[in-house]
Design an enzyme around this catalytic site. Sequence first.
Site, PDB file in Angstrom:
ATOM      1  N   GLN A  62       0.815  -1.212  -0.022  1.00 34.13           N
ATOM      2  CA  GLN A  62       0.078   0.034  -0.070  1.00 34.13           C
ATOM      3  C   GLN A  62       0.856   1.309   0.114  1.00 34.13           C
ATOM      4  O   GLN A  62       0.505   2.125  -0.700  1.00 34.13           O
ATOM      5  CB  GLN A  62      -0.977   0.094   1.130  1.00 34.13           C
ATOM      6  CG  GLN A  62      -2.139  -1.186   1.158  1.00 34.13           C
ATOM      7  CD  GLN A  62      -3.136  -0.867   2.261  1.00 34.13           C
ATOM      8  OE1 GLN A  62      -4.274  -1.062   1.916  1.00 34.13           O
ATOM      9  NE2 GLN A  62      -2.663  -0.167   3.317  1.00 34.13           N
ATOM     10  N   VAL A 113       6.363   8.544   2.002  1.00 34.96           N
ATOM     11  CA  VAL A 113       5.494   8.812   1.026  1.00 34.96           C
ATOM     12  C   VAL A 113       3.820   8.765   1.421  1.00 34.96           C
ATOM     13  O   VAL A 113       3.404   7.681   1.359  1.00 34.96           O
ATOM     14  CB  VAL A 113       5.686   7.974  -0.296  1.00 34.96           C
ATOM     15  CG1 VAL A 113       4.872   8.526  -1.353  1.00 34.96           C
ATOM     16  CG2 VAL A 113       7.030   8.188  -0.813  1.00 34.96           C
ATOM     17  N   PRO A 114       3.679   9.795   2.362  1.00 38.64           N
ATOM     18  CA  PRO A 114       2.140   9.548   2.593  1.00 38.64           C
ATOM     19  C   PRO A 114       0.954   9.692   1.606  1.00 38.64           C
ATOM     20  O   PRO A 114       0.987  10.133   0.464  1.00 38.64           O
ATOM     21  CB  PRO A 114       1.853  10.768   3.563  1.00 38.64           C
ATOM     22  CG  PRO A 114       3.145  11.263   3.818  1.00 38.64           C
ATOM     23  CD  PRO A 114       4.040  11.049   2.659  1.00 38.64           C
ATOM     24  N   HIS A 115      -0.182   8.931   1.757  1.00 40.33           N
ATOM     25  CA  HIS A 115      -1.210   8.898   0.780  1.00 40.33           C
ATOM     26  C   HIS A 115      -2.459   8.250   1.582  1.00 40.33           C
ATOM     27  O   HIS A 115      -2.533   7.793   2.769  1.00 40.33           O
ATOM     28  CB  HIS A 115      -0.929   8.199  -0.299  1.00 40.33           C
ATOM     29  CG  HIS A 115      -0.733   6.806  -0.195  1.00 40.33           C
ATOM     30  ND1 HIS A 115       0.590   6.256   0.432  1.00 40.33           N
ATOM     31  CD2 HIS A 115      -1.780   5.720  -0.035  1.00 40.33           C
ATOM     32  CE1 HIS A 115       0.448   4.902   0.627  1.00 40.33           C
ATOM     33  NE2 HIS A 115      -0.729   4.559   0.284  1.00 40.33           N
ATOM     34  N   ALA A 116      -3.705   8.651   0.784  1.00 39.72           N
ATOM     35  CA  ALA A 116      -4.934   7.919   1.480  1.00 39.72           C
ATOM     36  C   ALA A 116      -5.651   7.767   0.294  1.00 39.72           C
ATOM     37  O   ALA A 116      -5.226   7.693  -0.792  1.00 39.72           O
ATOM     38  CB  ALA A 116      -5.799   9.249   2.360  1.00 39.72           C
TER      39      ALA A 116
END
Length: 635
Positions: free
Chosen positions: A254, A545-548
Amino acid sequence: MMKIPEIVLEDEKVIFSEESKVAWKAEKKKLRKKDLILQDERVYMIILYTFIKTDIISNNHYQEFLQLSKNSVLLDLRKVKEICERYKIDLIYSRNSGYELKGEEYDIRSLVSYSIGKILSLTIGEWLINYIFESWEYTSNKEIINKVIIKLSKEYNVTFTYDRIKEVIYFFDFLQKRKNSFKLNFDDKDIKYLEQHPLYKMSHFIVKDIFYKNCEKEKIYITIRLLSALQGNEKVYEEEFFKEVTKNIIARVQAITGIVFENPKELFDNLFEHLVPAYFRIKFDIVSKNPYTAQIMEEYNELYYLVEKGLEPLAELTGKAIPEDEVAYFTVHFGGFLSLNREEKRTYKGLSICPNGISSSLIMRTQLKELFPSIVFSSVHSLEEAKALRIEDYDMVFSTTYFQTEKQLFLTKPILNKVEQEILKTEVSQNFDIEVGIQNLDIQKLIKAIEQHATIENRKELYESISNILYETDRNYEGGKNLTELLQEDLIKFTNKKMEWQEAISIAADPLLKEGYINGNYINAMISMVKKMGAYIVLAPKVAVPHARPEEGVAKLGVSLLHLDQPVDFNMDSEYDEDKEVKLIFILAAVDSTGHLKALKQLSKILEDEENITELIDATNARELFNKINEILER
């Protein structure tokens, strides 16, 4: 030319008359074996023929076996020796013993298992195996072995993957016929673990009922082979480390792909089923031939690369690199959970049957859902499961193998290329009132128009070329735009402020917020995701590398970057790791599951080399940092 009576097609069934069957038997005897057996399979036939030899083998025996000349056999033997070297085995000749396979018993069996897999991947594979047996006046016992395994699997309440247990059954058949078996060596730690496993008891009966012996090392070996073919089940695999590595792989994939998968429980259960037997195959060097590896690597290029990076927890657990064929299976598995982000009214119920394994079944169902969004699909992994369903549970069947049903049956493959997709769409639309798009109609019209003004030499290639053009803007797994197309210079910011990780994510995302790529909800969602999943967003030393999820506030695809003079601590509650003192934060805003994969593959390649990371950290302004990224990508 063969002279046999006419073959009739009735109700979509091929009908052979008794006269046809008799005529075929007569013609079959006239066929020369050398006309049926190609060089690629001959080398594996030589290995299997030698493995179960009952007498001294000379070049003359190989000549008779393969119906070839002496020189042709010598050429084949050179290729056999090359394959043997990969397994640390020698094919040697002596006057007293003839040709023999020499090496560690475990390695010899691994080579034989691989050879069986290669032969079974052929259309005439089972015929070739029977021919090998007949050459030594053996009869196949696979039906007897199969009955023993079915009986024991019911008693122990376990399920095996169809294609893998088929290969294991044939392997046991060869092993049963081998005259001289040598000592097997195992690590004491592995022996202790395997002896405690529930399948060790099952192996005891297999060794007794199939091999008619009572050898402890043989029981260990049979246990390994069964575990490598088993469909993972939490009741069978109770060890916490399997569950932990499954969670870690999902979290890492992910983070690397920038995808937050839907249905996390279903994803975990399905990945667990695939991962555990894969662990035993990798750890104990049991090759699992994936017939779709080349196609998967081509069709899912970016996803394959990123999933391979995400499998590091499994590589660490086994202590070995993950083979390409296994990576391909995992790629198919994760690909099957990519969100299509397309809502349409469902009007029909479709049944997807793929006995090739759970990963192939997942990707087949996903591809069918893409092609036919108005059909609600359910899938099964065996013909037995399909037979147990009520006929009213589905309106049509898509299967990789023939299935007797009153409903419309469409034979297909787990992975279809673009032309095959168009053909299937046409077949379905001719039988059901389903809107499948206009590509197939346009292609036919274009070909007819071209035919009026030119001679078409290869209709299939023309069809494929036009199909590729029409699909150029269609959703695919190749990942769309480059990193430098998404990460513009004005989306790169620098700061010398000391801050906590939550504030750092907010500041890193601010350029995307101001330009309308995201809204404030997306920033909160990223922070919540980090709290939930931990520091898996730290993909490389000093880089996060943040994400949602896209629906949590993304308007359009984009990437921003924050350069921090003072590192931000992402260690969370875990043991302190200097690499999690982050100085570069890339914010990913993805609109779907695939459009950003190409950019992330490029970013992942940059982050593979710590020297590249150092160069980016050493940059002093946005222009220099942007140019440095371009420079690294062009190397």
